[in-house]
Design a protein around this motif. Structure first.
Motif, mmCIF file in Angstrom:
data_model
loop_
_atom_site.group_PDB
_atom_site.id
_atom_site.type_symbol
_atom_site.label_atom_id
_atom_site.label_comp_id
_atom_site.label_asym_id
_atom_site.label_seq_id
_atom_site.Cartn_x
_atom_site.Cartn_y
_atom_site.Cartn_z
ATOM 1 N N VAL A 98 0.902 -1.113 0.093
ATOM 2 C CA VAL A 98 0.123 -0.224 -0.111
ATOM 3 C C VAL A 98 1.090 1.249 0.017
ATOM 4 N N ALA A 99 1.920 1.387 0.799
ATOM 5 C CA ALA A 99 2.948 2.421 0.907
ATOM 6 C C ALA A 99 3.526 2.554 -0.306
ATOM 7 N N ILE A 100 4.171 1.555 -1.120
ATOM 8 C CA ILE A 100 4.621 1.744 -2.482
ATOM 9 C C ILE A 100 3.803 2.179 -3.408
ATOM 10 N N ALA A 101 2.559 1.729 -3.525
ATOM 11 C CA ALA A 101 1.571 1.929 -4.519
ATOM 12 C C ALA A 101 1.157 3.287 -4.184
ATOM 13 N N LYS A 102 1.004 4.012 -2.951
ATOM 14 C CA LYS A 102 0.618 5.481 -3.016
ATOM 15 C C LYS A 102 1.695 6.437 -3.269
ATOM 16 N N LYS A 103 2.960 5.708 -2.973
ATOM 17 C CA LYS A 103 4.104 6.775 -3.479
ATOM 18 C C LYS A 103 4.194 6.706 -4.906
ATOM 19 N N GLU A 104 4.179 5.345 -5.730
ATOM 20 C CA GLU A 104 4.196 5.345 -7.131
ATOM 21 C C GLU A 104 2.955 5.585 -8.043
ATOM 22 N N GLN A 105 1.792 5.952 -7.285
ATOM 23 C CA GLN A 105 0.543 6.409 -7.782
ATOM 24 C C GLN A 105 0.143 5.135 -8.759
ATOM 25 N N LYS A 106 0.191 4.018 -8.451
ATOM 26 C CA LYS A 106 -0.198 2.620 -9.104
ATOM 27 C C LYS A 106 -1.334 1.817 -8.220
ATOM 28 N N PRO A 107 -2.139 1.370 -8.836
ATOM 29 C CA PRO A 107 -2.864 0.226 -8.202
ATOM 30 C C PRO A 107 -2.269 -1.096 -7.373
ATOM 31 N N ILE A 108 -2.802 -1.598 -6.791
ATOM 32 C CA ILE A 108 -2.525 -2.844 -5.960
ATOM 33 C C ILE A 108 -3.133 -3.918 -6.600
ATOM 34 N N MET A 109 -2.190 -4.959 -7.164
ATOM 35 C CA MET A 109 -2.560 -6.158 -7.694
ATOM 36 C C MET A 109 -2.566 -7.288 -6.718
ATOM 37 N N LEU A 110 -3.498 -7.971 -5.888
ATOM 38 C CA LEU A 110 -3.485 -8.514 -4.761
ATOM 39 C C LEU A 110 -4.080 -9.927 -5.134
ATOM 40 N N LEU A 111 -3.108 -11.146 -5.131
ATOM 41 C CA LEU A 111 -3.390 -12.276 -5.589
ATOM 42 C C LEU A 111 -3.547 -13.216 -4.171
ATOM 43 N N VAL A 112 -4.486 -13.741 -4.065
ATOM 44 C CA VAL A 112 -5.032 -14.456 -2.690
ATOM 45 C C VAL A 112 -5.012 -15.989 -3.279
ATOM 46 N N VAL A 113 -4.132 -16.700 -2.623
ATOM 47 C CA VAL A 113 -3.760 -18.250 -2.979
ATOM 48 C C VAL A 113 -4.007 -19.179 -1.638
ATOM 49 N N THR A 114 -3.668 -20.075 -1.887
ATOM 50 C CA THR A 114 -3.513 -21.392 -0.781
ATOM 51 C C THR A 114 -2.448 -21.985 -1.244
ATOM 52 N N SER A 115 -1.506 -22.820 -0.335
ATOM 53 C CA SER A 115 -0.566 -23.542 -0.591
ATOM 54 C C SER A 115 -0.819 -25.033 -1.270
ATOM 55 N N TYR A 116 -2.111 -25.295 -1.185
ATOM 56 C CA TYR A 116 -2.808 -26.526 -1.513
ATOM 57 C C TYR A 116 -3.249 -26.518 -2.826
ATOM 58 N N CYS A 117 -3.429 -25.391 -3.345
ATOM 59 C CA CYS A 117 -4.462 -25.139 -4.566
ATOM 60 C C CYS A 117 -3.273 -25.435 -5.833
ATOM 61 N N PRO A 118 -3.885 -26.642 -6.596
ATOM 62 C CA PRO A 118 -3.259 -26.699 -7.845
ATOM 63 C C PRO A 118 -3.687 -25.460 -8.937
ATOM 64 N N TRP A 119 -4.703 -25.058 -9.005
ATOM 65 C CA TRP A 119 -5.028 -23.889 -9.966
ATOM 66 C C TRP A 119 -4.168 -22.785 -9.719
ATOM 67 N N CYS A 120 -4.002 -22.524 -8.306
ATOM 68 C CA CYS A 120 -3.156 -21.391 -8.024
ATOM 69 C C CYS A 120 -1.745 -21.495 -8.711
ATOM 70 N N ARG A 121 -1.090 -22.769 -8.702
ATOM 71 C CA ARG A 121 0.220 -22.969 -9.103
ATOM 72 C C ARG A 121 0.038 -22.762 -10.619
ATOM 73 N N LYS A 122 -1.164 -23.193 -11.159
ATOM 74 C CA LYS A 122 -1.126 -23.235 -12.828
ATOM 75 C C LYS A 122 -1.190 -21.872 -12.888
ATOM 76 N N PHE A 123 -2.007 -21.053 -12.523
ATOM 77 C CA PHE A 123 -1.960 -19.523 -12.915
ATOM 78 C C PHE A 123 -0.632 -18.888 -12.449
ATOM 79 N N GLU A 124 -0.284 -19.342 -11.467
ATOM 80 C CA GLU A 124 1.399 -18.805 -11.124
ATOM 81 C C GLU A 124 2.395 -19.059 -12.364
ATOM 82 N N ARG A 125 2.221 -20.340 -12.807
ATOM 83 C CA ARG A 125 3.379 -20.788 -13.664
ATOM 84 C C ARG A 125 2.957 -20.461 -15.022
#
Length: 142
Positions: free
Chosen positions: A34-61
């Motif tokens: 949040v502090a960086i985004a305010k300074k750089e005047q950019k929106p935040i892209m918040l990715l919410v995952v879990t360690s056991y989620c295969p779809w999260c890993r596929k999205f990341e990879r």
């Protein structure tokens, strides 16, 4: 043999947020982002995952690690990745979703979500989502 395969898949699926964050250059601390985004005047892209989620890993990879997506994300947003289960106290409760992976695009000035994607999203679709999020953020700033 099946048990060995299942154990291997489980172990690989546990390689989530910290490694992905480091590899992609994402923040893991929401408040710092949040502090960086305010300074750089950019929106935040918040990715919410879990360690056991295969779809999260596929999205990341397959999507986030794509050079074109990674370049756009780094230049237009302040990306953050959090594990819904491990980091629950480190990001706002309003972003603790049961659907994973979820990407929230957040205005750092009022901490309000203005766009989101849910589930695994292919590169081309996510590129469109990034453009839409960027456009919506610019409209909010006017």
């Amino acid at each position: 043999m099946r048990i060995v395969s299942l154990l291997l898949i489980l172990m690989l699926s546990l390689l989530a947020s910290p490694q992905t964050a480091q590899k992609l250059g994402y923040q893991t601390d929401y408040q710092k982002a949040v502090a960086i985004a305010k300074k750089e005047q950019k929106p935040i892209m918040l990715l919410v995952v879990t360690s056991y989620c295969p779809w999260c890993r596929k999205f990341e990879r397959k999507t986030l690690a794509s050079e074109t997506i990674a370049t756009t994300v780094r230049s237009k947003f302040v990306p953050v990745i959090v594990d819904r289960n491990k980091d629950a106290e480190n990001f706002p409760k309003k972003f603790q979703t049961p659907r994973i992976p979820t990407v929230f695009f957040v205005d750092p000035n009022d901490d309000m979500e203005f766009w989101e994607t849910i589930g695994y999203v292919k590169k081309s679709e996510f590129a469109d989502a990034l453009k839409e999020a960027e456009s919506l953020y610019k409209k909010r700033k006017k």
